[in-house]
Design a protein around this motif. Structure first.
Motif, PDB file in Angstrom:
ATOM      1  N   GLU A 187       0.973  -1.097   0.111  1.00 32.72           N
ATOM      2  CA  GLU A 187       0.048  -0.144   0.157  1.00 32.72           C
ATOM      3  C   GLU A 187       0.837   1.279  -0.092  1.00 32.72           C
ATOM      4  O   GLU A 187       0.470   2.408  -0.285  1.00 32.72           O
ATOM      5  CB  GLU A 187      -0.963   0.092   1.285  1.00 32.72           C
ATOM      6  CG  GLU A 187      -2.177  -0.920   1.285  1.00 32.72           C
ATOM      7  CD  GLU A 187      -1.659  -2.309   1.844  1.00 32.72           C
ATOM      8  OE1 GLU A 187      -2.624  -3.344   1.942  1.00 32.72           O
ATOM      9  OE2 GLU A 187      -0.446  -2.735   1.996  1.00 32.72           O
ATOM     10  N   MET A 188       2.218   1.171   0.287  1.00 38.66           N
ATOM     11  CA  MET A 188       2.950   2.466   0.271  1.00 38.66           C
ATOM     12  C   MET A 188       3.260   2.678  -1.227  1.00 38.66           C
ATOM     13  O   MET A 188       3.853   3.751  -1.387  1.00 38.66           O
ATOM     14  CB  MET A 188       4.349   2.053   0.927  1.00 38.66           C
ATOM     15  CG  MET A 188       4.255   1.792   2.443  1.00 38.66           C
ATOM     16  SD  MET A 188       5.744   1.317   3.344  1.00 38.66           S
ATOM     17  CE  MET A 188       6.682   2.859   2.739  1.00 38.66           C
ATOM     18  N   LYS A 189       3.001   1.862  -2.095  1.00 37.73           N
ATOM     19  CA  LYS A 189       3.410   2.091  -3.598  1.00 37.73           C
ATOM     20  C   LYS A 189       2.546   2.445  -4.457  1.00 37.73           C
ATOM     21  O   LYS A 189       2.534   3.244  -5.411  1.00 37.73           O
ATOM     22  CB  LYS A 189       3.752   0.594  -4.046  1.00 37.73           C
ATOM     23  CG  LYS A 189       5.224   0.237  -3.477  1.00 37.73           C
ATOM     24  CD  LYS A 189       5.342  -1.089  -4.167  1.00 37.73           C
ATOM     25  CE  LYS A 189       6.624  -1.814  -3.628  1.00 37.73           C
ATOM     26  NZ  LYS A 189       6.981  -3.417  -4.017  1.00 37.73           N
ATOM     27  N   ASP A 190       1.176   2.561  -4.028  1.00 37.23           N
ATOM     28  CA  ASP A 190       0.001   2.985  -4.976  1.00 37.23           C
ATOM     29  C   ASP A 190      -0.799   3.929  -4.487  1.00 37.23           C
ATOM     30  O   ASP A 190      -1.900   4.234  -4.959  1.00 37.23           O
ATOM     31  CB  ASP A 190      -1.010   1.645  -5.133  1.00 37.23           C
ATOM     32  CG  ASP A 190      -1.482   1.254  -3.946  1.00 37.23           C
ATOM     33  OD1 ASP A 190      -1.331   1.883  -2.784  1.00 37.23           O
ATOM     34  OD2 ASP A 190      -2.537   0.219  -3.936  1.00 37.23           O
ATOM     35  N   GLY A 191      -0.480   4.601  -3.406  1.00 38.97           N
ATOM     36  CA  GLY A 191      -1.206   5.899  -3.058  1.00 38.97           C
ATOM     37  C   GLY A 191      -2.153   5.763  -2.014  1.00 38.97           C
ATOM     38  O   GLY A 191      -2.847   6.636  -1.644  1.00 38.97           O
ATOM     39  N   THR A 192      -2.225   4.363  -1.567  1.00 40.46           N
ATOM     40  CA  THR A 192      -3.113   4.315  -0.497  1.00 40.46           C
ATOM     41  C   THR A 192      -2.536   4.868   0.897  1.00 40.46           C
ATOM     42  O   THR A 192      -3.365   5.652   1.447  1.00 40.46           O
ATOM     43  CB  THR A 192      -2.961   2.705  -0.088  1.00 40.46           C
ATOM     44  OG1 THR A 192      -3.815   1.925  -1.412  1.00 40.46           O
ATOM     45  CG2 THR A 192      -4.083   2.433   0.902  1.00 40.46           C
ATOM     46  N   ILE A 193      -1.146   4.699   1.033  1.00 44.08           N
ATOM     47  CA  ILE A 193      -0.555   5.340   2.086  1.00 44.08           C
ATOM     48  C   ILE A 193      -0.232   6.840   1.707  1.00 44.08           C
ATOM     49  O   ILE A 193       0.700   6.924   0.863  1.00 44.08           O
ATOM     50  CB  ILE A 193       0.288   4.582   2.821  1.00 44.08           C
ATOM     51  CG1 ILE A 193      -0.217   3.428   3.483  1.00 44.08           C
ATOM     52  CG2 ILE A 193       1.121   5.319   3.763  1.00 44.08           C
ATOM     53  CD1 ILE A 193       0.900   2.438   3.971  1.00 44.08           C
ATOM     54  N   ARG A 194      -0.567   7.684   2.152  1.00 46.26           N
ATOM     55  CA  ARG A 194      -0.322   9.192   2.126  1.00 46.26           C
ATOM     56  C   ARG A 194       0.597   9.897   3.319  1.00 46.26           C
ATOM     57  O   ARG A 194       1.543  10.686   2.854  1.00 46.26           O
ATOM     58  CB  ARG A 194      -1.318  10.032   1.617  1.00 46.26           C
ATOM     59  CG  ARG A 194      -1.083  11.482   1.369  1.00 46.26           C
ATOM     60  CD  ARG A 194      -0.084  12.001   0.350  1.00 46.26           C
ATOM     61  NE  ARG A 194       0.262  13.289   0.588  1.00 46.26           N
ATOM     62  CZ  ARG A 194       1.035  14.126  -0.120  1.00 46.26           C
ATOM     63  NH1 ARG A 194       2.137  13.281  -0.581  1.00 46.26           N
ATOM     64  NH2 ARG A 194       1.255  15.332  -0.237  1.00 46.26           N
ATOM     65  N   GLY A 214       6.109   9.892  -2.383  1.00 46.26           N
ATOM     66  CA  GLY A 214       4.883  10.438  -2.346  1.00 46.26           C
ATOM     67  C   GLY A 214       4.239  10.524  -1.129  1.00 46.26           C
ATOM     68  O   GLY A 214       2.831  10.568  -0.944  1.00 46.26           O
ATOM     69  N   ILE A 215       5.072   9.884  -0.068  1.00 47.83           N
ATOM     70  CA  ILE A 215       4.206   9.917   1.333  1.00 47.83           C
ATOM     71  C   ILE A 215       4.853  11.236   2.290  1.00 47.83           C
ATOM     72  O   ILE A 215       6.083  11.456   2.327  1.00 47.83           O
ATOM     73  CB  ILE A 215       4.909   8.561   1.995  1.00 47.83           C
ATOM     74  CG1 ILE A 215       4.162   7.410   0.999  1.00 47.83           C
ATOM     75  CG2 ILE A 215       4.139   8.637   3.594  1.00 47.83           C
ATOM     76  CD1 ILE A 215       4.553   6.056   1.611  1.00 47.83           C
ATOM     77  N   LEU A 216       3.873  11.815   2.789  1.00 47.11           N
ATOM     78  CA  LEU A 216       4.255  13.113   3.564  1.00 47.11           C
ATOM     79  C   LEU A 216       4.135  12.613   5.107  1.00 47.11           C
ATOM     80  O   LEU A 216       3.467  12.360   5.520  1.00 47.11           O
ATOM     81  CB  LEU A 216       3.106  14.155   3.411  1.00 47.11           C
ATOM     82  CG  LEU A 216       3.275  15.628   3.713  1.00 47.11           C
ATOM     83  CD1 LEU A 216       4.670  16.250   2.954  1.00 47.11           C
ATOM     84  CD2 LEU A 216       2.410  16.455   3.401  1.00 47.11           C
ATOM     85  N   THR A 217       5.588  12.708   5.855  1.00 54.38           N
ATOM     86  CA  THR A 217       5.661  12.297   7.102  1.00 54.38           C
ATOM     87  C   THR A 217       5.944  13.482   7.914  1.00 54.38           C
ATOM     88  O   THR A 217       6.619  14.466   7.902  1.00 54.38           O
ATOM     89  CB  THR A 217       6.932  11.582   6.982  1.00 54.38           C
ATOM     90  OG1 THR A 217       6.784  10.413   6.361  1.00 54.38           O
ATOM     91  CG2 THR A 217       7.248  10.895   8.461  1.00 54.38           C
ATOM     92  N   VAL A 218       5.212  13.488   9.188  1.00 56.78           N
ATOM     93  CA  VAL A 218       5.468  14.236  10.375  1.00 56.78           C
ATOM     94  C   VAL A 218       6.662  13.644  11.217  1.00 56.78           C
ATOM     95  O   VAL A 218       6.317  12.622  11.698  1.00 56.78           O
ATOM     96  CB  VAL A 218       4.381  14.760  11.164  1.00 56.78           C
ATOM     97  CG1 VAL A 218       4.783  15.548  12.203  1.00 56.78           C
ATOM     98  CG2 VAL A 218       3.117  15.419  10.369  1.00 56.78           C
TER      99      VAL A 218
END
Length: 600
Positions: A187-194, A214-218
């Motif tokens: 799910e980290m690859k297909d836009g599920t996890i943002r 493409g994953i935005l992390t705090v």
């Protein structure tokens, strides 16, 4: 006789009422006069603001405030964080590291001076080069270089710190570590996890690598005396905030992040009734993932290097597994040093908690608001996702980037919130962002990386700037309508905050601050002088502020900004409204002239 007595009695009462009425009128008049005299000089009235906003005429007279001037703080305040100040730690308890939580100074103890940059400070290296290097003089901390260089966190080369992308649990580099993680979590690859949160983030190499995916992390870490983890992260251009899971909830709403991560963060997850893990459960979206690497994962092969016994680590792992199962997590994947659990999106598991009086941890009762997260104590109970929410779990949430402009389900929880309002707000901010770029050409270029929208509603500005080489920290007032869940549902990041206090970050960490009516909405609670001092503290030298305010406030803000050594110009809004103005300001780069003096 009786009649006469009654008549006399009524007359006597009437004679008493008349002086009281006159006295009341006189007192009210005097109060009104004194109130107008005092408030006209020192206070901004809500009614006056309403008149300013509703009038079709431009108001020439700005609110009268006392003349202000600011001296320089001494150089030992160059990394001053008012609400997480190591100088004050001895005043607070050590139990569960509560001294590292927010403890803001009272009004009489607030600093009224300008925080200087370190000697030799330079404009930060621009993104994307900044992800791999920064100027040593901007974050001059030798301790972390000496202690962590063998783990490839960073190393000093000449005038720069270099970030090789290493870490305690990823000696082969962060990219190889995340590659393995993606194999475990497709799910980290297909836009599920943002959206993600990294607890105990080091120098934020994990969050930096995810940006490219493409994953935005705090990235979250406490203030400390030596390591300055959050300052390094922000200097690199990676989202980060000061914070610690201790006795209070983190400043995020429930069901927000798609993924949470801990890489040898040394948080005692199973202690104190599991409250730390319960907080991760609260902020994690149903169907979201919790990733753990480090003790006790892979204890069979790692225990010798942890200064422990295999029996102790086996017990710790079994406790962790049991605790996770009790709060409706299930094992999702495991390989080598990485273990992944998934938060249940099935109400059947949570129903069991409700029906079992002996369950531990128990279900939180209805009196505990799931999104209450500003100085809210941690409780040893499970925050159960609302059954009325059908499209908030990770599987039902649209994939990125579709979710950015899809009306979130939780907008219905906002007073007056509905799909039409959301779409209008989305369109409005596209127009405003376009206008901002005309007035400030640096916006959208590599000159501006770290942006804060200081009082957002639905994250409209961040959405309008999503294709630019920047990220936005969306701040929702702890006293405003709770719109932060909508921000997270869009695939953006943010935090709750009260602008009467200092923000949880180091000095000089943002390139652009955006304000939209903050002084109008908070003028009754917060002193404008302190809000602008805080803006100066967190704004980088040569950084910008776009201040959108009623005409009533614009001139006064400009006069305070001048004392902060900012240059400002007044501009029309995109609609050329007479009731609202824009101030485009830039902070001057200056160096301390009293490096050896005491703080003023």
């Amino acid at each position: 006789m009786k009649y006469k007595d009654e008549k006399y009695e009524k007359a006597e009462k009437g004679s008493r009422v008349l002086p009281k009425t006159v006295l009341l009128i006189l007192l009210c008049g005097l109060s009104f006069y004194l109130g107008g005299l005092y408030c006209g000089k020192n206070k901004i009235e809500v009614n006056d603001v309403a008149k300013a906003e509703s009038s079709s005429l431009d108001i020439d007279e700005a609110p009268q405030v006392k003349s202000v001037s600011f001296s320089e703080c001494s150089s030992d305040y160059q990394d001053y964080t008012p609400c997480t100040d190591p100088r004050k730690w001895k005043k607070y308890g050590t139990h569960r590291l509560t001294f590292m939580e927010r403890h803001c100074p009272p009004v009489f103890d607030r600093k009224q001076c300008l925080v200087p940059p370190p000697n030799g400070y330079k404009p930060p290296i621009r993104w994307p080069k900044s992800k791999d290097q920064c100027w040593y003089r901007n974050v001059p901390y030798d301790w972390i270089n000496k202690q962590k260089s063998n783990q490839n966190w960073l190393r000093k080369e000449g005038e720069k710190f270099i970030f090789p992308g290493g870490g305690t649990m990823f000696p082969h580099g962060v990219s190889a570590y995340v590659d393995l993680m993606q194999d475990l979590i497709p799910e980290m690859k297909d836009g599920t996890i943002r959206t993600a949160i990294d607890t105990g983030c080091g120098v934020a190499s994990w969050g930096g690598d995810l940006l490219d995916r493409g994953i935005l992390t705090v990235s979250l870490a406490p203030r400390d005396n030596h390591e300055a983890q959050v300052q390094f992260a922000l200097e690199r251009g990676i989202p980060a905030i000061l914070g610690i899971i201790s006795t209070q909830r983190l400043p995020f709403p429930s069901n927000s992040f798609d993924m949470a991560h801990c890489s040898r963060c040394l948080i005692p997850w199973t202690e104190f009734g599991g409250v730390y893990l319960l907080e991760v459960h609260r902020i994690l979206r149903p169907g979201g993932f919790w990733v753990l690497s480090g003790p006790p994962v892979n204890y069979e092969n790692r225990w010798k290097g942890w200064d422990t016994t295999i029996e102790e680590q086996r017990t710790n792992y079994e406790k962790l597994q049991e605790l996770l199962s009790s709060m409706c997590f299930k094992m999702y994947a495991k390989k080598d040093d990485i273990a992944v659990w998934q938060k249940s999106s099935d109400n059947l598991c949570y129903d069991k908690l409700s029906n079992d009086p002996d369950a531990y941890p128990p279900k939180c009762d209805d009196s505990l608001e799931p999104d209450s997260a500003w100085y809210t104590p941690l409780r040893p109970c499970v925050v159960v996702p609302s059954p009325k929410l059908k499209r908030t779990d990770l599987e039902s949430t649209p994939k990125w980037p579709e979710r950015l402009h899809t009306t979130p389900e939780r907008i219905s929880d906002v007073p007056g919130g509905k799909g039409g309002v959301f779409k209008h707000d989305d369109s409005k901010w596209k127009t405003r962002a376009k206008h901002y770029k005309k007035l400030l050409p640096s916006l959208g270029s590599d000159k501006i990386r770290n942006v804060m929208d200081m009082n957002t509603a639905y994250g409209g500005l961040a959405a309008a700037l999503v294709d630019d080489p920047l990220w936005v920290m969306n701040v929702v007032s702890s006293y405003a309508a709770n719109t932060l869940p909508v921000v997270f549902d869009r695939g953006l990041i943010g935090t709750y905050h009260d602008w009467c206090e200092a923000f949880s970050t180091y000095p000089r960490t943002y390139d652009l601050l955006h304000v939209d009516g903050l002084f109008t909405s908070e003028s009754q609670r917060c002193d404008m002088k302190y809000v602008m001092l805080e803006m100066d503290r967190i704004l980088r030298p040569s950084g910008y502020a776009i201040i959108r305010e009623s005409s009533y406030f614009a001139d006064t803000i400009a006069s305070v900004a001048k004392e902060l050594r900012w240059s400002c110009r007044k501009e029309q809004t995109e609609s050329e409204s007479s009731n609202e103005k824009l101030l485009i300001c830039q902070k001057k780069l200056w160096y301390s002239s009293n490096a050896s003096s005491e703080t003023k």
